[in-house]
Motif scaffolding. Structure first.
Motif, PDB file in Angstrom:
ATOM      1  N   TRP A 166       0.836  -1.205   0.000  1.00 50.79           N
ATOM      2  CA  TRP A 166       0.000   0.000   0.000  1.00 50.79           C
ATOM      3  C   TRP A 166       0.865   1.247   0.000  1.00 50.79           C
ATOM      4  N   ARG A 307      -9.023   9.750   1.624  1.00 48.64           N
ATOM      5  CA  ARG A 307     -10.243   9.105   1.141  1.00 48.64           C
ATOM      6  C   ARG A 307     -10.903   9.910   0.020  1.00 48.64           C
ATOM      7  N   GLN A 313      -5.945   6.015  -2.171  1.00 44.42           N
ATOM      8  CA  GLN A 313      -6.674   5.008  -1.412  1.00 44.42           C
ATOM      9  C   GLN A 313      -5.756   4.045  -0.649  1.00 44.42           C
ATOM     10  N   ALA A 317      -6.344   3.154   3.197  1.00 39.53           N
ATOM     11  CA  ALA A 317      -6.477   1.796   3.726  1.00 39.53           C
ATOM     12  C   ALA A 317      -5.501   1.546   4.868  1.00 39.53           C
ATOM     13  N   GLU A 321      -6.592   0.766   8.737  1.00 40.21           N
ATOM     14  CA  GLU A 321      -6.154  -0.482   9.375  1.00 40.21           C
ATOM     15  C   GLU A 321      -5.403  -0.204  10.667  1.00 40.21           C
TER      16      GLU A 321
END
Length: 334
Positions: A166, A307, A313, A317, A321
């Motif tokens: 990510w 967001r 994104q 994320a 998390e």
């Protein structure tokens, strides 16, 4: 106390005809401390103590000369070897105190517009090769403070393989948008704690780490602050006003406001990641807990911004998390 006594002795040698009293004024996130020297005739100067084994005052002296176009304090005396400096006293009302004292939106807007005017004056004077570059290497080093200090130390959650994927995907999108921005003088900590309420123009402090880099950085620093927060429509209005003033002043801002605002927001993501990491490092490495309770504010900034953009994104994320999707309250940590 040993350093304070040495500072008193040094000041007395610079002003041999007057008795003086030292009063603590402020301390920075690094090792500098500031005292107000009050002389027998009622006049004052600000005395900086920067332990030379920890840091040098030479960058401050260099940038102070370069930033003469804005209202920086005059350097009255200095000793590089001792790490002492006597500075013009710009008063004892930082912008933050003024903003907290009067919560009316029109007062906040007026003060912030004055700060924006001063920022534009600084940016108009920018020249290449006067300051080190705020380049991709520096930007990457800064954002990596987030996994190193916030994730691994504050949360005790070192980055795993999925999170690294990510991170890498978002970083590849984020940094080019920042790198392609026009370059100007960047104060790097143009925040309301470093602006002083003075007659006429705001006083500008704490500029010694200045670089030559992205034009949106200082605007983000001013409007996405660590210790005070404004509604998003209020911030948007001020970003528009900056953009209009900057264009009128001939600054190389993006001519399309939507694109400029995207650049502002992407720059904010970089800074928010960096500051969350720095505040965690100050606590876990340097035993300074003053800034730690403000980390949630930067996580909220990060979540709201990432967001909004599909390309970011992966960062969104990651944040969800780590700390969830609910707004976090400042004043405590994890």
């Amino acid at each position: 106390m040993q350093r304070q006594q040495a500072l008193h002795t040094w000041l007395q040698s610079q002003y041999p005809d007057q008795a003086l009293e030292l009063q603590f004024a402020a301390a920075d996130a690094d090792f500098r401390r500031y005292f107000r020297a009050v002389f027998s005739d009622g006049t004052t100067v600000i005395a900086m103590d920067a332990p030379p084994e920890k840091m040098s005052i030479e960058p401050y002296l260099k940038v102070q000369q370069l930033f003469q176009m804005v209202n920086v304090p005059d350097v009255l005396h200095y000793d590089i070897e001792l790490g002492f400096m006597a500075l013009e006293d710009l008063g004892n009302i930082p912008y933050l105190a003024a903003l907290e004292h009067d919560a009316r939106p029109e007062v906040h807007k007026a003060l912030l517009l004055d700060a924006i005017d001063e920022l534009i004056v600084l940016q108009q004077a920018s020249q290449e090769n006067q300051l080190p570059p705020y380049d991709e290497a520096v930007l990457k080093r800064e954002i990596n403070l987030f996994p190193e200090w916030f994730m691994a130390k504050e949360l005790g959650k070192p980055m795993n393989f999925k999170q690294r994927q990510w991170w890498d995907a978002a970083e590849k999108v984020l940094l080019p948008v920042i790198e392609q921005q026009a370059k100007v003088y960047v104060h790097r900590d143009f925040i309301v704690r470093n602006l002083m309420l003075t007659r006429g123009r705001p006083g500008v402090l704490d500029f010694q780490d200045a670089l030559y880099g992205p034009i949106t950085y200082d605007l983000v620093s001013l409007l996405r602050d660590a210790f005070i927060e404004w509604e998003e429509d209020f911030v948007l209005d001020l970003v528009i006003r900056y953009w209009e003033k900057a264009r009128a002043a001939g600054l190389p801002v993006n001519p399309n406001f939507d694109d400029f605002y995207r650049e502002f927001e992407y720059m904010g993501v970089q800074r928010h990641l960096k500051v969350a990491g720095i505040f965690a490092r100050l606590y876990h490495r340097d035993n300074k807990d003053k800034y730690r309770p403000e980390i949630p504010r930067f996580l909220n900034y990060l979540r709201r911004t990432t967001r909004r953009y599909n390309e970011l994104q992966p960062f969104y994320a990651l944040i969800v998390e780590l700390v969830g999707d609910d707004e976090l309250q400042t004043g405590y940590s994890f």
